[in-house]
Scaffold this active site. Sequence first.
Site, PDB file in Angstrom:
ATOM      1  N   HIS A  35     -13.056   2.567   0.065  1.00  0.00           N
ATOM      2  CA  HIS A  35     -12.894   1.722   1.172  1.00  0.00           C
ATOM      3  C   HIS A  35     -13.622   0.187   0.082  1.00  0.00           C
ATOM      4  O   HIS A  35     -14.296  -0.567   1.170  1.00  0.00           O
ATOM      5  CB  HIS A  35     -13.807   2.373   2.495  1.00  0.00           C
ATOM      6  CG  HIS A  35     -13.016   3.484   3.020  1.00  0.00           C
ATOM      7  ND1 HIS A  35     -13.715   4.447   3.516  1.00  0.00           N
ATOM      8  CD2 HIS A  35     -11.796   3.713   2.935  1.00  0.00           C
ATOM      9  CE1 HIS A  35     -13.318   5.273   4.658  1.00  0.00           C
ATOM     10  NE2 HIS A  35     -11.881   4.940   3.729  1.00  0.00           N
ATOM     11  N   GLU A  83      -8.354  -5.266   4.770  1.00  0.00           N
ATOM     12  CA  GLU A  83      -8.065  -5.176   3.303  1.00  0.00           C
ATOM     13  C   GLU A  83      -7.116  -5.923   2.727  1.00  0.00           C
ATOM     14  O   GLU A  83      -6.848  -5.828   1.439  1.00  0.00           O
ATOM     15  CB  GLU A  83      -7.818  -3.617   3.018  1.00  0.00           C
ATOM     16  CG  GLU A  83      -9.431  -2.445   3.624  1.00  0.00           C
ATOM     17  CD  GLU A  83      -9.121  -1.665   4.038  1.00  0.00           C
ATOM     18  OE1 GLU A  83      -8.176  -0.622   4.901  1.00  0.00           O
ATOM     19  OE2 GLU A  83      -9.580  -0.494   3.088  1.00  0.00           O
ATOM     20  N   ASP A 106      -7.985  13.398  15.802  1.00  0.00           N
ATOM     21  CA  ASP A 106      -7.979  11.714  16.617  1.00  0.00           C
ATOM     22  C   ASP A 106      -8.982  11.808  17.197  1.00  0.00           C
ATOM     23  O   ASP A 106      -9.599  12.262  18.301  1.00  0.00           O
ATOM     24  CB  ASP A 106      -6.800  11.311  17.334  1.00  0.00           C
ATOM     25  CG  ASP A 106      -6.088   9.537  17.413  1.00  0.00           C
ATOM     26  OD1 ASP A 106      -5.355   9.271  16.449  1.00  0.00           O
ATOM     27  OD2 ASP A 106      -6.917   9.397  18.493  1.00  0.00           O
ATOM     28  N   ARG A 144     -11.739  16.242   7.427  1.00  0.00           N
ATOM     29  CA  ARG A 144     -12.736  15.943   5.792  1.00  0.00           C
ATOM     30  C   ARG A 144     -13.889  17.000   6.371  1.00  0.00           C
ATOM     31  O   ARG A 144     -14.411  15.864   7.247  1.00  0.00           O
ATOM     32  CB  ARG A 144     -12.702  14.832   4.929  1.00  0.00           C
ATOM     33  CG  ARG A 144     -11.578  14.480   4.599  1.00  0.00           C
ATOM     34  CD  ARG A 144     -11.381  13.660   3.968  1.00  0.00           C
ATOM     35  NE  ARG A 144     -10.441  12.486   3.615  1.00  0.00           N
ATOM     36  CZ  ARG A 144     -10.424  11.706   4.014  1.00  0.00           C
ATOM     37  NH1 ARG A 144     -11.402  10.352   2.751  1.00  0.00           N
ATOM     38  NH2 ARG A 144      -9.096  10.590   4.059  1.00  0.00           N
ATOM     39  N   ARG A 200      -2.496  -1.687  -3.685  1.00  0.00           N
ATOM     40  CA  ARG A 200      -3.970  -1.028  -3.356  1.00  0.00           C
ATOM     41  C   ARG A 200      -3.777   0.032  -3.642  1.00  0.00           C
ATOM     42  O   ARG A 200      -3.206   0.587  -4.043  1.00  0.00           O
ATOM     43  CB  ARG A 200      -3.649  -1.024  -2.043  1.00  0.00           C
ATOM     44  CG  ARG A 200      -5.382  -0.283  -1.805  1.00  0.00           C
ATOM     45  CD  ARG A 200      -5.013   0.768  -0.528  1.00  0.00           C
ATOM     46  NE  ARG A 200      -5.976   1.707  -0.201  1.00  0.00           N
ATOM     47  CZ  ARG A 200      -5.863   3.119   0.578  1.00  0.00           C
ATOM     48  NH1 ARG A 200      -4.992   2.908   1.333  1.00  0.00           N
ATOM     49  NH2 ARG A 200      -7.207   3.243   0.690  1.00  0.00           N
ATOM     50  N   ASN A 238     -12.965  -0.701  17.318  1.00  0.00           N
ATOM     51  CA  ASN A 238     -12.742  -0.101  18.589  1.00  0.00           C
ATOM     52  C   ASN A 238     -13.433   0.481  20.132  1.00  0.00           C
ATOM     53  O   ASN A 238     -13.204   0.394  21.091  1.00  0.00           O
ATOM     54  CB  ASN A 238     -11.569  -0.104  18.699  1.00  0.00           C
ATOM     55  CG  ASN A 238     -10.533  -0.155  18.463  1.00  0.00           C
ATOM     56  OD1 ASN A 238     -10.494  -2.098  18.235  1.00  0.00           O
ATOM     57  ND2 ASN A 238     -10.104   0.284  17.263  1.00  0.00           N
ATOM     58  N   ASN A 241       0.579  -0.899  -0.314  1.00  0.00           N
ATOM     59  CA  ASN A 241      -0.011  -0.221   0.374  1.00  0.00           C
ATOM     60  C   ASN A 241       0.707   1.085   0.000  1.00  0.00           C
ATOM     61  O   ASN A 241       1.154   1.352   0.828  1.00  0.00           O
ATOM     62  CB  ASN A 241      -0.720  -0.212   0.887  1.00  0.00           C
ATOM     63  CG  ASN A 241      -1.718   0.962   1.187  1.00  0.00           C
ATOM     64  OD1 ASN A 241      -2.300   2.569   0.840  1.00  0.00           O
ATOM     65  ND2 ASN A 241      -2.951   1.767   2.355  1.00  0.00           N
ATOM     66  N   GLY A 276     -11.041   2.207  12.072  1.00  0.00           N
ATOM     67  CA  GLY A 276     -10.487   2.411  13.865  1.00  0.00           C
ATOM     68  C   GLY A 276     -11.360   2.550  15.137  1.00  0.00           C
ATOM     69  O   GLY A 276     -11.554   1.909  16.246  1.00  0.00           O
ATOM     70  N   GLY A 324     -14.993   2.238  15.427  1.00  0.00           N
ATOM     71  CA  GLY A 324     -15.648   1.321  14.709  1.00  0.00           C
ATOM     72  C   GLY A 324     -15.885  -0.038  15.650  1.00  0.00           C
ATOM     73  O   GLY A 324     -16.671  -0.913  16.159  1.00  0.00           O
ATOM     74  N   ARG A 368      -9.832   9.528  19.565  1.00  0.00           N
ATOM     75  CA  ARG A 368      -9.552   9.240  21.199  1.00  0.00           C
ATOM     76  C   ARG A 368      -9.496  10.097  21.786  1.00  0.00           C
ATOM     77  O   ARG A 368      -9.768  11.150  21.951  1.00  0.00           O
ATOM     78  CB  ARG A 368      -8.040   8.160  20.997  1.00  0.00           C
ATOM     79  CG  ARG A 368      -8.694   6.816  20.976  1.00  0.00           C
ATOM     80  CD  ARG A 368      -7.142   5.687  21.146  1.00  0.00           C
ATOM     81  NE  ARG A 368      -6.388   6.191  19.066  1.00  0.00           N
ATOM     82  CZ  ARG A 368      -6.161   5.688  19.431  1.00  0.00           C
ATOM     83  NH1 ARG A 368      -5.890   4.032  20.188  1.00  0.00           N
ATOM     84  NH2 ARG A 368      -5.188   5.808  17.718  1.00  0.00           N
ATOM     85  N   ASN A 379      -9.860   7.392  10.857  1.00  0.00           N
ATOM     86  CA  ASN A 379      -9.784   8.719  10.188  1.00  0.00           C
ATOM     87  C   ASN A 379     -10.674   8.955   8.115  1.00  0.00           C
ATOM     88  O   ASN A 379     -11.262   9.873   8.762  1.00  0.00           O
ATOM     89  CB  ASN A 379      -8.791   8.675   9.707  1.00  0.00           C
ATOM     90  CG  ASN A 379      -7.165  10.271  10.455  1.00  0.00           C
ATOM     91  OD1 ASN A 379      -8.239  11.142  10.318  1.00  0.00           O
ATOM     92  ND2 ASN A 379      -6.021   9.862   9.917  1.00  0.00           N
ATOM     93  N   GLY A 380     -10.882   7.964   7.577  1.00  0.00           N
ATOM     94  CA  GLY A 380     -11.462   8.141   6.941  1.00  0.00           C
ATOM     95  C   GLY A 380     -12.368   7.687   7.622  1.00  0.00           C
ATOM     96  O   GLY A 380     -12.469   6.211   7.640  1.00  0.00           O
TER      97      GLY A 380
HETATM   98  P1  ADP Z   1      -7.233   5.457   8.857  1.00  0.00           P
HETATM   99  O1  ADP Z   1      -7.074   3.688   8.337  1.00  0.00           O
HETATM  100  O2  ADP Z   1      -7.973   5.803   8.252  1.00  0.00           O
HETATM  101  O3  ADP Z   1      -6.259   5.605   9.128  1.00  0.00           O
HETATM  102  P2  ADP Z   1      -7.919   4.010  11.227  1.00  0.00           P
HETATM  103  O4  ADP Z   1      -9.253   2.794  10.766  1.00  0.00           O
HETATM  104  O5  ADP Z   1      -6.320   3.220  11.821  1.00  0.00           O
HETATM  105  O6  ADP Z   1      -8.017   4.928  10.217  1.00  0.00           O
HETATM  106  O7  ADP Z   1      -9.157   4.988  12.568  1.00  0.00           O
HETATM  107  C1  ADP Z   1      -8.282   5.408  13.662  1.00  0.00           C
HETATM  108  C2  ADP Z   1      -8.725   6.279  14.008  1.00  0.00           C
HETATM  109  O8  ADP Z   1      -9.574   5.575  14.509  1.00  0.00           O
HETATM  110  C3  ADP Z   1      -8.236   7.425  14.537  1.00  0.00           C
HETATM  111  O9  ADP Z   1      -9.119   8.645  14.710  1.00  0.00           O
HETATM  112  C4  ADP Z   1      -8.608   6.564  16.454  1.00  0.00           C
HETATM  113  O10 ADP Z   1      -8.854   7.290  17.078  1.00  0.00           O
HETATM  114  C5  ADP Z   1      -9.368   6.058  16.170  1.00  0.00           C
HETATM  115  N1  ADP Z   1     -10.235   4.665  17.525  1.00  0.00           N
HETATM  116  C6  ADP Z   1      -8.397   3.870  17.532  1.00  0.00           C
HETATM  117  N2  ADP Z   1      -8.863   3.402  18.931  1.00  0.00           N
HETATM  118  C7  ADP Z   1      -9.985   3.696  19.496  1.00  0.00           C
HETATM  119  C8  ADP Z   1     -10.474   3.618  20.116  1.00  0.00           C
HETATM  120  N3  ADP Z   1     -10.292   2.765  21.227  1.00  0.00           N
HETATM  121  N4  ADP Z   1     -11.700   4.324  20.610  1.00  0.00           N
HETATM  122  C9  ADP Z   1     -12.253   5.645  20.082  1.00  0.00           C
HETATM  123  N5  ADP Z   1     -11.654   6.231  19.284  1.00  0.00           N
HETATM  124  C10 ADP Z   1     -10.697   4.734  18.775  1.00  0.00           C
END
Ligand code: ADP
Length: 397
Positions: free
Chosen positions: A180, A384, A283, A241, A91, A335, A7, A331, A333, A285, A211-212
């Site tokens: 996606h 993916e 982010d 975004r 990818r 966690n 990727n 991320g 969804g 978190r 993030n996306g």
């Molecule tokens: P991308 O691949 O688009 O960069 P990810 O799928 O890795 O993104 O998701 C990143 C996002 O998921 C971040 O904003 C991060 O804070 C959030 N995230 C990851 N773990 C947790 C958690 N336990 N609680 C809340 N948000 C989380």
Amino acid sequence: MKILVLNCGSSSLKYQLFDMEDESVLAKGLCERIAIDGAVLKHSPTGKDSFTLETPMKDHNDAISAVISALLDKEHGVISDISEVNAVGHRVVHGGEAFSTSVVINEEVKKAISDCAEIAPLHNPPNLMGIEACEKIMNGTPQVAVFDTAFHQTMPPKAFLYAIPYELYEKYKIRKYGFHGTSHKYVAAQAAKLIGKPIEDLKIITCHLGNGASVCAVSGGKSVDTSMGFTPLEGLVMGTRSGDIDPAVIPFIAAKENKNIKEVEAILNKQSGVLGVSGVSSDFRDIENAEKDGNNRAKLSLELFYYRVAKYVGEYAAAMNGVDAIVFTAGLGENSGAARKIVCGYLTYLGLSVDDSKIGVRGQEIDFATADSKIRALAIPTNEELVIARDTKELLK
Ligand code: ADP
């Protein structure tokens, strides 16, 4: 059969080497700061010590060479000769209307990927650089392109056309493409397995919340609508975004802030979303923590985000005239039980009832709806890279 999945971004390159006999990951890693000072490779072989190597990488050729050296390394390596890698799966973000499935890469495919660079200027050029670097360094090893847009090519015209003069679609292919796709396809298929019904019989709404972020309506296993559009800017509120806005806002900001269209587009891509509204971070978190500390704008940004996810789910339930399952991935969804709970809280009208003892389970496939819920709600970690490896294997047959 061993397959290397790549990727490639403009300054980064993520990789995983799969043994397709059992779909296990032999090694994975990341090159960062390619073509920038301080380039670094982080390599994690399964069952061996990880290592970090700072080594200059002036371009993607150097990055691929560094990855190959790591894979062959006496101490940290997982193969003894590069010929053990049977194929490379890439990818590729944008396949335009040219690709509705993954393909073996040849000159024609490279030209089509290059032609799509105009509508994916940040993504397709580095994807192509990775392909060309592999051609040079792994001479003769088959390469496959797996497109983020391909899964959505089943959308009907009523879903993918914008209500602008039709000639603009004909001339410039301005339409919704969606992204996606590899993730939506994978989690929808896993959901059907978990539910124990053929995907052909199911209406599924998949929510990729990272993030996306994007939502997809999957009817009978096919994407029939999705929230990202001509570019990944449309749809949900995201990390940085804006997602959907009234297009008239763009010239208005330009006039008021004395900016050109490109500068306003950059604001919508990089300074908006939950970052723009909260003023805290992109982010989730960080924002959740700020909300806990009583930051009102952090709270507001999360409210906007969840409200928009719930609205899209409602829209797609209407588009499919029903829904059997809602799936959360990526991320946030995968966690965040809190995120899932808030979105599901909007969906009780669909007969969804969640089991509070299961909603917080992280990092594993789970159906967290109650036994008597009218529809299912699932969290499914996306993968993916595995889809890319499987498609590559399939095409080599
Ligand atoms: P991308 O691949 O688009 O960069 P990810 O799928 O890795 O993104 O998701 C990143 C996002 O998921 C971040 O904003 C991060 O804070 C959030 N995230 C990851 N773990 C947790 C958690 N336990 N609680 C809340 N948000 C989380």
